[in-house]
Enzyme design. Structure first.
Site, mmCIF file in Angstrom:
data_model
loop_
_atom_site.group_PDB
_atom_site.id
_atom_site.type_symbol
_atom_site.label_atom_id
_atom_site.label_comp_id
_atom_site.label_asym_id
_atom_site.label_seq_id
_atom_site.Cartn_x
_atom_site.Cartn_y
_atom_site.Cartn_z
ATOM 1 C CB SER A 1 3.187 1.757 6.067
ATOM 2 O OG SER A 1 1.961 1.832 6.724
ATOM 3 C CG ASP B 1 0.019 -3.994 2.746
ATOM 4 O OD1 ASP B 1 0.249 -3.466 1.641
ATOM 5 O OD2 ASP B 1 -0.140 -3.343 3.790
ATOM 6 C CG HIS C 1 -0.437 0.297 2.513
ATOM 7 N ND1 HIS C 1 -0.096 -0.691 3.413
ATOM 8 C CD2 HIS C 1 -0.151 1.469 3.134
ATOM 9 C CE1 HIS C 1 0.347 -0.141 4.523
ATOM 10 N NE2 HIS C 1 0.331 1.175 4.385
#
Length: 453
Positions: free
Chosen positions: A212, A138, A108
């Protein structure tokens, strides 16, 4: 960032360690001189932080807006206005191979980005190329061309225990490299609806937007997970964050490097997490594991001898706590991998061996190939006359793929004038193409062209 965690400060951690000596495996290095020595993470971090990078991305993505009824009828565009909108984003990444320049991050973070820049701790910046990405787990793999890189050693994430110390490193809110610490709060977290395959490490080390793709490490400086999601109101940190285990990431990266994509293996079972109620009904001696509700005929599970009502308790010798955990672990293994399943059948302990078979490319993965293929389920297969191609096994109603006129049973055999036989070849061509693209499709004994843009 998809969600966030709570900060356990170094001073609090140090006080706890001084009040009660840590076990041997959790000892912190010391910094200082003479009687002033204090426990510190600094020596470990000096070796580790150069392997954690900042990632900045730019690109454009299609934005859809529902048209009012009158305009929909007048313009005839399926009720939607579609336009390209530029975007920019920030995230983090981890160097796992210094010689080859491999950097792991979250899918993402780099999704739909046409420009990806990786900035090292020493200030050097490099343009990165995508090697592979998997939206369902992911995870994404990038590569940069650079010398004098530092890589992180991978830990065995299956050996983690609740209470082990953790350190999170990343680029929260674009502030620059930041370090926080905490513990492993829980293991095997799933069923959260964040990813398609969930087997998260939960930690209370503070993770925020921009973290992230960053590193979750142990006190030895080894990578135990890739920070990926947080749980909190309005994106705020409340001490609940999630990381993808290093072992899961390692399995996916190996497939990216070999194939350029994930060739996910399928066991061929459906079921649910074993609960106390199910265990009581099945008269089972355990209350943890994966309960098998159905075995697909002819699947890998069927060939291995698995039966409905079996309880899967171990995968390759490691304990399985839930069906969700089983799905996540199997879903990151590649086609052709041989696995050993420990099961309970009428209170008898058995060990079965299964060889994972090919899984259809999901609709989410089809969208990664091209936005206009969203809604199509693809798989490597053959045309009616036996030639290799990409078979469309299903098309969701009112999806972009349906709007193109694609149908179940169609076989994609070419792009413009280039022959394609596998989803990898299709991906390679589409990622290099722009403007109008002509898909060559075989439908029965006919060949037709479908234009996408």
């Amino acid at each position: 960032m998809k969600s966030q965690l709570s900060l356990v400060s170094i001073s609090i951690l140090a006080a706890l360690l001084l009040a009660q000596p840590a076990p041997a495996q959790a000892k912190l290095p010391f910094f200082g001189a003479g009687d002033q020595e204090m426990p510190s993470l600094a020596p470990m971090l000096e070796n580790v932080t150069p392997a954690v990078v900042n990632i900045s991305v730019a690109g454009s993505r299609e934005v859809r807006q529902r048209l009012p009824g009158a305009l929909e009828q007048f313009l005839g565009r399926g009720g939607e206005l579609r336009q390209e909108q530029p975007f920019r984003g920030l995230g983090s990444g981890v160097i796992i191979d210094a010689k080859k320049g491999y950097v792991v991050t979250n899918h993402h973070v780099i999704n739909e980005a046409s420009d990806i820049q990786v900035t090292l701790k020493d200030g050097r910046s490099f343009k990165a190329k995508k090697i592979g990405e998997d939206p369902e787990s992911d995870i994404a793999l990038l590569q940069i061309e650079a010398d004098d890189l530092t890589q992180l050693e991978l830990a065995d994430s299956d050996a983690l225990r609740v209470g082990d110390f953790t350190v999170a490193i990343g680029n929260p809110f674009g502030l620059g490299q930041t370090v926080t610490s905490g513990i492993v709060s829980a293991l095997g977290r799933g069923g959260l609806g964040i990813e398609g395959y969930e087997d998260f490490i939960q930690t209370d080390a503070a993770i925020n937007s921009g973290n992230s793709g960053g590193a979750l490490v142990n006190l030895k400086g080894q990578l135990i997970g890739i920070n990926t999601a947080i749980l909190g109101p309005n994106g705020g940190n409340i001490g609940i964050g999630f990381a993808i285990p290093a072992n899961m990431m390692k399995n996916l990266v190996a497939q990216f490097i070999e194939y350029g994509e994930v060739r996910r293996g399928a066991l061929g079972v459906s079921g649910r997490d074993l609960t106390a109620e199910i265990a009581k009904a099945m008269k089972a001696k355990t209350s943890k594991g994966g309960w098998v509700g159905e075995v697909v005929p002819g699947s890998a599970a069927d060939k291995a001898g698995l039966k409905s009502g079996d309880i899967i308790t171990h995968l390759n010798g490691k304990r399985i706590e839930s069906f969700t955990e089983l799905q996540a672990k199997v879903g990151t293994l590649g086609v052709g991998k041989e696995i050993k399943l420990g099961i309970l059948r009428e209170d008898k302990e058995l060990t079965l061996t299964a060889k994972l078979e090919a899984k259809d490319v999901s609709t989410a993965e089809a969208k990664v190939l091209h936005p206009m293929l969203d809604g199509a389920s693809l798989a490597d297969g053959k045309t009616p006359n036996g030639e290799n191609g990409i078979v469309i096994n299903a098309v969701a109603e009112r999806s972009p793929a349906a709007a193109l006129g694609l149908e179940k049973g169609d076989v994609i055999v070419g792009v413009s004038r280039s022959r394609v036989t596998t989803t990898k070849e299709l991906r390679d061509i589409l990622t290099k193409s722009s403007g109008v693209i002509a898909l060559q499709v075989q439908r029965g004994d006919r060949i037709l062209y479908v234009l996408i843009r």
